[in-house]
Scaffold this motif. Structure first.
Motif, mmCIF file in Angstrom:
data_model
loop_
_atom_site.group_PDB
_atom_site.id
_atom_site.type_symbol
_atom_site.label_atom_id
_atom_site.label_comp_id
_atom_site.label_asym_id
_atom_site.label_seq_id
_atom_site.Cartn_x
_atom_site.Cartn_y
_atom_site.Cartn_z
ATOM 1 N N SER A 192 0.651 -10.485 -10.387
ATOM 2 C CA SER A 192 1.891 -9.366 -10.829
ATOM 3 C C SER A 192 3.006 -9.325 -10.982
ATOM 4 C CB SER A 192 1.436 -7.328 -10.736
ATOM 5 O OG SER A 192 2.420 -7.339 -11.024
ATOM 6 N N ALA A 222 4.471 -6.940 -8.182
ATOM 7 C CA ALA A 222 4.067 -6.539 -6.808
ATOM 8 C C ALA A 222 4.182 -8.011 -6.460
ATOM 9 C CB ALA A 222 1.926 -7.159 -7.430
ATOM 10 N N ALA A 260 0.809 -1.195 0.755
ATOM 11 C CA ALA A 260 -0.008 -0.068 0.099
ATOM 12 C C ALA A 260 0.702 0.922 -0.389
ATOM 13 C CB ALA A 260 -0.784 -0.532 1.010
ATOM 14 N N LYS A 261 2.305 0.428 0.624
ATOM 15 C CA LYS A 261 2.862 2.222 0.480
ATOM 16 C C LYS A 261 3.511 2.750 -1.037
ATOM 17 C CE LYS A 261 4.849 1.786 5.175
ATOM 18 N NZ LYS A 261 5.903 1.022 5.441
ATOM 19 N N LYS A 262 3.604 1.934 -1.593
ATOM 20 C CA LYS A 262 3.330 2.185 -3.558
ATOM 21 C C LYS A 262 2.158 1.699 -4.138
ATOM 22 C CE LYS A 262 7.926 -0.551 -2.994
ATOM 23 N NZ LYS A 262 8.336 -1.428 -2.058
ATOM 24 N N THR A 263 1.125 1.132 -4.189
ATOM 25 C CA THR A 263 -0.412 1.256 -5.102
ATOM 26 C C THR A 263 -1.335 1.107 -3.762
ATOM 27 O OG1 THR A 263 -1.915 0.833 -6.375
ATOM 28 C CG2 THR A 263 0.595 -0.972 -5.571
ATOM 29 N N PRO A 264 -2.784 2.265 -3.896
ATOM 30 C CA PRO A 264 -3.476 1.648 -3.042
ATOM 31 C C PRO A 264 -4.266 0.079 -3.567
ATOM 32 C CG PRO A 264 -4.270 3.798 -4.553
ATOM 33 C CD PRO A 264 -2.938 3.223 -4.698
ATOM 34 N N PHE A 265 -4.066 -0.471 -4.351
ATOM 35 C CA PHE A 265 -4.247 -1.598 -5.492
ATOM 36 C C PHE A 265 -3.932 -2.579 -4.520
ATOM 37 C CE2 PHE A 265 -4.543 1.487 -8.816
ATOM 38 C CZ PHE A 265 -5.833 1.644 -8.489
ATOM 39 N N ALA A 266 -2.933 -3.098 -3.718
ATOM 40 C CA ALA A 266 -2.260 -3.570 -2.937
ATOM 41 C C ALA A 266 -4.043 -3.941 -2.150
ATOM 42 C CB ALA A 266 -1.422 -3.336 -2.038
#
Length: 169
Positions: free
Chosen positions: A140, A143, A113-119
């Motif tokens: 991915s 990911a 989540a620090k890199k993308t909210p989609f996590a």
């Protein structure tokens, strides 16, 4: 009483990498995640002895995970962890595990989540079957490797505990 500060090593820990993907299993798409995860494990000293590609089918996933948990100490899957209808890897994993390790999954998502909210849409789980640890990663390649890296340092110690090495002196 003293506690050891030596970190367990991944050296010689056997691992299997499973890519869960309908299109890869049918040969319609190249598997990029499995090789990326295998490479990341090997760079950390794990011995990747088995690589499999399997469709998003709950029963097939369960049967494969059961077999692999008898053959290696660390089973890593990539794919099938999202919220789409065919994403059933977490359910298959949960069904065959003796126990879950929720903190490992939580750490992967919080670091992601620090890199993308989609996590936060990933539903991957981490669990124990016998003396094997099973970890679900996203599909991915980026990911999957980032999620693995978020928890990789925990794996050797977790496997020592599963092997009965619980002495803290």
């Amino acid at each position: 009483m003293s506690c050891s500060t030596a970190k367990p090593s991944a050296s010689k820990i056997t691992a299997a990498v499973v890519t869960v993907s309908d299109s890869c299993a049918r040969g319609e798409r190249e598997d990029l995640s499995g090789p990326a995860v295998a490479n990341a494990l090997e760079q950390r000293g794990f011995a990747v002895t088995i690589r499999e590609i399997i469709p998003d089918d709950r029963i097939q996933i369960q049967n494969l995970l059961i077999r692999l948990a008898r053959e290696v100490k660390f089973v890593v899957s990539t794919g099938g962890t999202g919220i789409a209808a065919r994403d059933v890897t977490p359910e298959a994993t949960t069904a065959i595990c003796d126990r879950l390790s929720d903190g490992v999954s939580e750490r992967m998502r919080s670091e992601g989540a620090k890199k993308t909210p989609f996590a936060m849409l990933s539903r991957g789980v981490c669990g124990v079957r016998g003396q094997a640890l099973i970890l679900n990663l996203p599909g991915s390649p980026k990911a999957a490797v980032e999620s693995l890296e978020a928890v990789a340092e925990l794996i050797p110690h977790a496997l020592e505990l599963l092997a009965g090495k619980t002495d803290h002196s």
